[in-house]
Design an enzyme around this catalytic site. Structure first.
Site, mmCIF file in Angstrom:
data_model
loop_
_atom_site.group_PDB
_atom_site.id
_atom_site.type_symbol
_atom_site.label_atom_id
_atom_site.label_comp_id
_atom_site.label_asym_id
_atom_site.label_seq_id
_atom_site.Cartn_x
_atom_site.Cartn_y
_atom_site.Cartn_z
ATOM 1 N N CYS A 99 0.836 -1.191 0.000
ATOM 2 C CA CYS A 99 0.000 0.000 0.000
ATOM 3 C C CYS A 99 0.876 1.248 0.000
ATOM 4 O O CYS A 99 2.068 1.188 0.281
ATOM 5 C CB CYS A 99 -0.905 0.007 1.226
ATOM 6 S SG CYS A 99 -1.956 -1.455 1.359
ATOM 7 N N LYS A 104 3.339 -2.789 -7.653
ATOM 8 C CA LYS A 104 4.728 -2.714 -8.101
ATOM 9 C C LYS A 104 5.705 -3.224 -7.046
ATOM 10 O O LYS A 104 6.605 -3.992 -7.334
ATOM 11 C CB LYS A 104 5.058 -1.260 -8.461
ATOM 12 C CG LYS A 104 6.475 -1.038 -8.964
ATOM 13 C CD LYS A 104 6.670 -1.646 -10.331
ATOM 14 C CE LYS A 104 8.055 -1.403 -10.877
ATOM 15 N NZ LYS A 104 8.277 -2.154 -12.126
#
Length: 604
Positions: A2, A599
């Site tokens: 996050c 990512k």
């Protein structure tokens, strides 16, 4: 996984938080939210399912402004993507909290808090942290101490940003296993998961160390170590660079990053391949002492970086004669590993914050390894700080979730390592070929339109099979990974010699089979395998050396510019990246932010 952003300022920070989230969206985009303390010391919150743009739209409809606040973009772990599970989470309308990571003992803490009278409205582990901090604040009326005490009870790897409406002048942060950055501005200070989020706002940053907590105000940032002792941490200048978040003329970041590969490989090679001695020095001051003693190598990584390690195994064993073992980090860390004498431990990570890779490094540091080497793209990362030797790739910031330029610069780094460890004159030939690599990449990128023309042939496919032999097998694995990541086509890769041991059963007229066929010592073997595919009616696409005379025999031949043998795995990767990209575009998927992925994998 996050993204956390927070600010304390003399001005309204709602737009700052939103812009920071946009730069952190690569870390997760299932939901997003913001909470601020307004001018009347009221806690205001907006949350939304979906991407940061959805949050921006919602903020247009809700008057939300304040000088202190936190924001979050979420990749779901505990609890499905929903507004209810989105951050920030509140406790009693007083505390707001954002969280990256996993609280492993959240179920136990939840039951404990329920006995104290706390009620839960979400499925997340994050709400547990909010209520636990509220509980400790009730005891001490000190937000920093409440966060420190709560964190001491929580097991796992996490980072938190916390505000309290009764403390409108401060923001508290803590790092325990997940990265967090503190930023210094003028009349305002910040927290973020990544310095990238702060580049337009902060002049300098502190990279929080393990166990650090911080109290952030407009005037100052105080940092405390894991023993709650006030400490001074190194402050690093932060350069603003607007180019990093612009696509330029490209439709997607991924395509931009594919086309940047020639340049970033040039940057990675620059001033490092003038001679073998210079090359060895590129791996750090300790390398000259360590490298002559290396007898074995263990490489540990995740995802695309794992494929880079698999390719490196071929180079290291062939050029340096060193037995090399390649492991998936999430598997390595949970098994008993036999470490031969004088074994070099190598970790590979684009971000340097991959949770499993870091855990593997920490395990290795407690084992009988000769030394550790990190190949990484981020100089300020935990991986770089913890390793004995470091080789920094110079790929620049990579926004697209599917890695492209980070992967090829990792391969360039590994080929340089193999040359540095090589004990004969083949090392000079590797250096010569490396000097040609950027130009080879430029020639391959000129294949873009031809590869794009193939995309329509894949749009309606459900499965695809990639084949390679020898060092090209990991290239096939990487090609399959790229296709599945961004086009959502199920793709597998196999060594071509294994076709008869199972995969051939999948081949029919509807199955595209993609083969990587450079002009190497296994080419004739590969051709025989491909005849097996043709005989079963498979749709065959073969990436071939343009110097070879191939008979198509029903296959679609895509000619790749010739290159040195050592460079072939790098060069043949690029058209597979282009293929995945154009198929995804043709299918209309979200290329830069594919579903369910993020990512930087900072949770286990």
């Amino acid at each position: 996984m996050c993204g956390i952003m927070g600010a304390v300022s003399e001005r309204d920070i709602s737009k700052i938080l939103l812009e920071g989230l946009r730069r952190l969206e690569y870390r997760g985009y299932d939901s997003a939210g913001i909470a601020v303390i307004d001018s009347q010391d009221r806690l205001k919150r907006v949350r939304i399912q979906g991407k940061v743009q959805n949050l921006a739209d919602a903020m247009q409809e809700t008057a939300i402004a304040g000088n202190t606040g936190i924001a979050h973009t979420r990749w779901a772990t505990h609890g499905k993507p929903s507004e209810q599970n989105a951050h920030p989470h509140l406790s009693h309308g007083e505390i707001a909290l954002v969280h990256n990571g996993i609280i492993e003992n959240h179920e136990h803490l939840r039951q404990q808090l329920i006995t104290y009278g706390y009620q839960f409205t979400s499925e997340t582990d994050t709400e547990v942290a909010a209520h636990l901090i509220h509980y400790h604040y009730q005891q001490h009326e000190n937000l920093l101490l409440a966060v420190q005490k709560a964190a001491a009870e929580m097991q796992g790897a996490f980072a938190l940003g916390v505000i309290h409406q009764k403390r409108p002048e401060e923001l508290v942060a803590i790092r325990k296993g997940s990265p967090l950055v503190l930023g210094f501005g003028i009349g305002e200070n910040f927290i973020a998961s990544d310095a990238l989020a702060l580049r337009s706002f902060a002049q300098s940053v502190i990279y929080m160390e393990e166990g650090d907590s911080a109290c952030v105000t407009t005037q100052d940032i105080k940092v405390y170590d894991s023993n709650r002792i006030l400490v001074q941490r190194a402050v690093h200048p932060l350069n603003s660079d607007s180019e990093i978040v612009n696509k330029g003329p490209y439709r997607h970041f991924m395509l931009k990053e594919i086309f940047e590969q020639s340049k970033v490989i040039t940057d990675t090679l620059e001033s490092r391949i003038n001679s073998i001695d210079v090359l060895r020095a590129s791996f750090g001051e300790k390398a000259s002492h360590i490298f002559p003693m290396v007898k074995n190598i263990h490489i540990v990584a995740c995802g695309t970086s794992y494929h880079a390690g698999m390719i490196a195994k071929y180079w290291l064993e062939s050029l340096a004669g060193l037995p090399t073992q390649v492991e998936i980090a999430s598997e390595y860390r949970y098994r008993d590993v036999v470490v031969p004498d004088n074994t070099l431990f190598i970790t590979v990570s684009q971000s340097g914050e991959t949770a499993d890779t870091l855990a593997a490094l920490f395990k290795a540091k407690q084992s009988n390894y000769l030394a550790s080497l990190a190949i990484c793209n981020v100089a300020t990362s935990t991986l770089v700080r913890e390793a004995d030797c470091v080789f920094l790739t110079r790929a620049g910031i990579e926004i697209g979730v599917a890695s492209t330029k980070a992967f090829t610069t990792q391969l360039a780094a590994f080929l340089m390592l193999a040359a540095a460890l090589c004990k004969d004159n083949r090392a000079q030939e590797v250096l010569r070929q490396l000097q040609e690599l950027p130009a080879c990449c430029e020639r391959v990128l000129q294949m873009n339109e031809e590869v794009e023309s193939l995309a329509s042939l894949f749009v309606n496919k459900v499965h695809a099979l990639f084949l390679g032999r020898g060092v090209q097998y990991p290239v096939a694995l990487e090609g399959a990974l790229k296709l599945k990541e961004i086009s959502y086509i199920h793709a597998e890769a196999y060594p071509a010699g294994e076709l008869k041991h199972g995969p051939l059963a999948l081949v029919d007229k509807d199955m595209p089979v993609i083969a990587v066929a450079p002009n190497d010592e296994l080419l004739d073997k590969l051709k025989s395998n491909l005849h097996e595919v043709s005989a079963r009616g498979g749709q065959l696409f073969v990436f071939v050396d343009d110097s070879q005379n191939w008979k198509a025999n029903g296959a679609r031949l895509i000619k790749v510019p010739s290159c040195g043998a050592w460079l072939a795995p790098i060069v043949y990767t690029i058209p597979l990246q282009l293929l995945a990209y154009h198929v995804a575009v043709a299918k209309g998927t979200d290329v830069d932010q594919p579903r369910n992925l993020a990512k930087s994998v900072t949770v286990e």
